[in-house]
Design an enzyme around this catalytic site. Structure first.
Site, mmCIF file in Angstrom:
data_model
loop_
_atom_site.group_PDB
_atom_site.id
_atom_site.type_symbol
_atom_site.label_atom_id
_atom_site.label_comp_id
_atom_site.label_asym_id
_atom_site.label_seq_id
_atom_site.Cartn_x
_atom_site.Cartn_y
_atom_site.Cartn_z
ATOM 1 N N CYS A 24 16.011 1.729 12.222
ATOM 2 C CA CYS A 24 15.299 0.563 11.714
ATOM 3 C C CYS A 24 15.320 0.596 10.200
ATOM 4 C CB CYS A 24 13.859 0.560 12.211
ATOM 5 S SG CYS A 24 12.946 1.980 11.567
ATOM 6 N N ASP B 46 29.961 14.472 39.560
ATOM 7 C CA ASP B 46 29.894 15.896 39.291
ATOM 8 C C ASP B 46 28.416 16.269 39.388
ATOM 9 O OD1 ASP B 46 30.496 18.462 38.243
ATOM 10 O OD2 ASP B 46 29.779 17.765 36.298
ATOM 11 N N ASP C 190 30.827 15.446 33.344
ATOM 12 C CA ASP C 190 30.563 15.737 31.936
ATOM 13 C C ASP C 190 31.327 16.933 31.386
ATOM 14 O OD1 ASP C 190 29.181 17.735 33.290
ATOM 15 O OD2 ASP C 190 27.776 17.976 31.632
ATOM 16 N N CYS D 294 13.720 3.580 8.525
ATOM 17 C CA CYS D 294 14.507 4.810 8.503
ATOM 18 C C CYS D 294 15.406 4.842 7.271
ATOM 19 C CB CYS D 294 15.378 4.915 9.749
ATOM 20 S SG CYS D 294 14.472 4.773 11.272
#
Lengths: 58, 756
Positions: free
Chosen positions: B48, B453, B638, B51
């Site tokens: 934002c 997986d 992954d 930040c």
């Protein structure tokens, strides 16, 4: 109709001016971070952000 | 709260410093012409306007930093350092302290430099085409409004003067792509587009020279403008997804500390590592190349490599593969294979082979072009022949035949696919799912089998404490304090599961393969393997080795208690599997982990088939089998062991926590915690497919009206301009039509990425 000789170059010239302005703004990186620029407007600090002097503000 | 004696083995490495060694950091700082050092940080938590201010202010008074500029779109910070030799570590640490974990981007990484070059050249083309379109349209409106004689002639000439350079400049992306396709003996959408634009321009130049009535400059340039806008959006979407994926980059070891014969160490990059070199690997680092352990004992987290979820203890002479995470002890290893023939490299070779095996997927737009282009060109030819036979006048016949080509120029078809995909990618992106390209979305819509997986995909990969352990709060606090000193996943689970409270700990020691030991208030305390912990209770190791169950805790000669630790399912796993099955899909679990672990997880989830202990090659074999049955498989995985399978599958997804290779191989990467990302993405893909079909329907409808008019010779430039623009606008409007029902059940909480 001789007014066209003036109007057409004028309109195209203005168009070219706009195009040149766009290409310049693109080259100077103004489209790199559109969301960021939109948010920066709302930043209430008036000083430039990365000023080394303001240490205590935090 | 004192840690009076913390042995080097037991210290938690400072997170930032451990991820990057000094030499590695400095390598990523580039010298600029101004004598300063420049580097870019990826800071995923910039989200934002606040930040931006916080980050830039934090860096403003940071040691060595001259200037910092945050980019909210890319979630990066560009930093100017005093000189190219300045270490950006203070900046990284400062950001970390402020809650913005940052990683240093590799300037040599698969460059988005060429990428942004393509994007800005497209944007320039859009600008030029927009300029041309606006000005030519102004002149054309005057002609349509009834300009006659010399005025009309002047307008036509001026239009030609604008249109020729504009077409030559802005048309390049289409002409280039059409030429490449023709050279390869294929037809794509750019062939009819280029032909239409070129013929419209050519015919109009001829007409202008002949002082004719009808010119199509406006049609040609407006067409280019619309299509370029679509193409630019497409490019932008891909660039955004790519930058999001690189920002997840988990800094796999790119180098290592080499120990020289005289005992000093020096930093070497990955490609400088040679066999027989000796490397030092600290706890928390990844093994850079294949090798074997010389001395030191540790626990190895092999989950990204093999899919096993439990860490494996290892000692001298144990072989280690590249990509394994060293958890608890410092080790010295000997390099066996250089980086280019290490396990990682083997995986990428399998990856390349698997990708070839997937076969060429032809995008919907190209399939349409294969049908469309010949039909249209044949139609134009028939029109020409028909008119020549009917009237005998060549000039008029050619004019009408070309006007058929112009009006059928597939503007709506050219926009039909990209606009839908850009809109879908935007929705996916907001939900934390990154799509690599549009073809992935098309492929996802066609799946009929889903293969998951286990470790890291169906489970979160981080075990959590589910119960057990000592009862008294003091003992729990001691257990937590011990656990917080170790990187071992089970320890982390205990540390996270029990609220921390200050406990004075002395003589902390971590014994790899066994656990953590310390002295608390004069008594020894141990947390770790039950038989090892039992030693301080009974004085000797019990024969009962219950390794595999949770860690035990005991104070010297006190009672022993065991923690229960379980892998946690991702949110929405059961729902996702059920939703896929309800949609008539076959859902399989294909795990590299052991039988017990796989079956425990599969107990509560109705998979059609559960397989365990699968090696990367077996995973591919299973996918091949499914493909041979004529199935279109979605692979969700992954690890490194899934990488080749991800590439071999019809379409693939990986969580943001996946290995670098896994993320690169997958078509989609999701940073949502919940597995509803998979079903949500599928639903968005299905809807996108419906919209694309509707758009094709609209485009065909348009052609059904426009072609008869063109063939009959009624098409004037005004009619062409109205018809073509309307069809494009209708298609775009249909593409960005919002959807009513929500796609995701769970709110989007992007997983906080921390490098591991």
């Amino acid at each position: 109709m001789s007014v066209l000789a003036l109007l057409i170059p004028t309109s195209i010239g203005l168009g070219l001016l706009g195009l040149a302005a766009f290409l310049w703004s693109m080259r100077s990186g103004q489209y790199d971070d559109l969301r960021g620029s939109a948010e920066r407007v709302l930043d209430s600090d008036d000083e430039p952000l990365p000023a080394r002097a303001e240490e205590k503000g935090e | 709260m004192s840690c009076s004696d913390v042995s080097p083995e037991g210290t938690l490495p400072s997170t930032v410093a451990a991820r990057f060694r000094r030499a590695e950091r400095i390598e990523r700082v580039q010298g600029g012409t101004d004598g300063r050092g420049h580097c870019r940080l990826s800071v995923p938590s910039i989200s934002c306007g606040k930040c931006i201010g916080a980050v830039e202010r934090a860096l403003a008074d940071c040691e060595g930093v001259v200037a910092a500029r945050a980019n909210l779109t890319l979630r990066q910070v560009a930093i100017t350092l005093r000189d190219p030799e300045t270490d950006p570590l203070p900046a990284l640490e400062k950001l970390q302290a402020r809650g913005y974990p940052a990683t240093l981007l590799d300037p040599a990484a698969p460059a988005d430099a060429t990428d942004s070059g393509v994007a800005s050249s497209l944007l320039r083309s859009v600008a030029v085409a927009g300029f041309g379109a606006a000005n030519i349209m102004l002149l054309s409106v005057s002609v349509w409004a009834g300009a006659e004689g010399s005025a009309r002639q002047v307008f036509h000439i001026v239009s030609a003067l604008i249109a020729l350079p504009v077409v030559a400049y802005s048309g390049r992306p289409f002409f280039g792509s059409a030429l490449r396709a023709l050279k390869a003996g294929r037809l794509n959408m750019d062939v009819p587009i280029s032909l239409g634009v070129l013929l419209a321009t050519g015919l109009s130049v001829f007409e202008t020279a002949m002082n004719g009535r009808h010119v199509f400059f406006d049609a040609a340039v407006v067409l280019l403008f619309f299509l370029l806008v679509g193409r630019y959006l497409d490019q932008l979407m891909r660039a955004k997804a790519r930058s999001a994926v690189t920002s997840l980059s988990r800094l796999a070891a790119r180098g290592a500390m080499r120990e020289l014969p005289d005992g000093t160490t020096t930093y070497l990059t990955l490609d400088q590592l040679q066999p027989d070199m000796v490397l030092r690997i600290a706890p928390g680092e990844r093994i850079p190349v294949d090798g074997c352990i010389l001395d030191g004992t540790t626990d190895l987290d092999r989950s990204l490599v093999t899919g096993e979820h439990a860490p494996v203890p290892a000692g001298p002479n144990a072989p280690v593969e590249a990509g394994i995470l060293n958890l608890t002890g410092a080790i010295r290893m000997r390099v066996i294979r250089p980086a280019e023939s290490s396990f990682l490299a083997e995986v990428s070779r399998m990856l390349a082979a698997a990708e070839q095996g997937r076969g060429v997927y032809v995008r919907i737009a190209d399939r349409a072009a294969r049908l469309y282009a010949p039909v249209v060109h044949l139609l134009a030819a028939l029109t020409l022949v028909g008119w020549v036979l009917a009237t005998g006048r060549w000039y008029e016949s050619i004019f009408i035949a070309i006007s058929v080509l112009i009006i059928t120029c597939p503007c709506a078809l050219g926009l039909a696919v990209p606009v839908v995909h850009v809109a879908a990618a935007g929705r996916l992106f907001r939900e934390g799912i990154m799509m690599k390209d549009g073809s992935a979305l098309e492929r996802l819509a066609t799946i009929d089998t889903a293969v998951f997986d286990k470790t890291g995909t169906i489970t979160t990969g981080t075990p959590v404490l589910t119960g057990g352990g000592p009862v008294s709060p003091e003992e729990r606090a001691i257990a937590s304090a011990l656990a917080s000193r170790s990187l071992h996943p089970a320890s982390r689970a205990v540390a996270l599961g029990i609220p921390a409270s200050p406990v004075a700990i002395e003589q902390l020691r971590e014994t790899p393969g066994c656990g953590v030991e310390a002295v608390v208030g004069g008594r020894r305390a141990r947390l770790g393997r039950p038989d090892w912990v039992a030693e301080i209770v009974t004085g000797h190791r019990t024969a009962d080795s219950t390794a595999g169950s949770g860690p035990a805790f005991a104070l010297e000669s006190g009672p022993l208690s065991t923690f229960t630790i379980a892998e946690t399912l991702r949110d929405g796993t059961v729902e996702a599997v059920a939703a896929f099955r309800a949609a008539g899909m076959r859902v399989e679990l294909l795990s590299g982990d052991g039988k017990e672990a796989a079956q425990t997880i599969a107990r509560d989830i109705p998979f059609d088939r559960v397989a365990w202990g699968a090696t990367p090659a077996q995973k591919i074999a299973r996918l091949e089998e499914l493909r041979a049955e004529g199935r279109h498989v979605l692979m969700v995985g992954d690890g490194l062991n899934d990488t080749a399978a991800l590439a071999a599958a019809h379409v693939s997804m990986a969580p943001g926590s996946a290995s670098d290779a896994g993320r690169l191989a997958a078509d989609f990467v999701f940073t949502r915690d919940s597995l509803d990302a998979v079903t949500g993405a599928y639903r968005i893909a299905r809807r996108a497919e419906t919209l694309v079909r509707q758009n094709f329907g609209l485009a065909i409808l348009y052609n059904c009206i426009a072609i008869p008019l063109a063939v009959a010779g009624y098409v004037t430039p005004l009619l062409a301009a109205i018809a073509m623009s309307t069809s494009s606008i209708v298609v775009v409007a249909n593409s960005i039509r919002p959807e009513r029902q929500p796609t995701f059940r769970f709110a989007n909480h992007p997983a906080q990425e921390t490098a591991g």
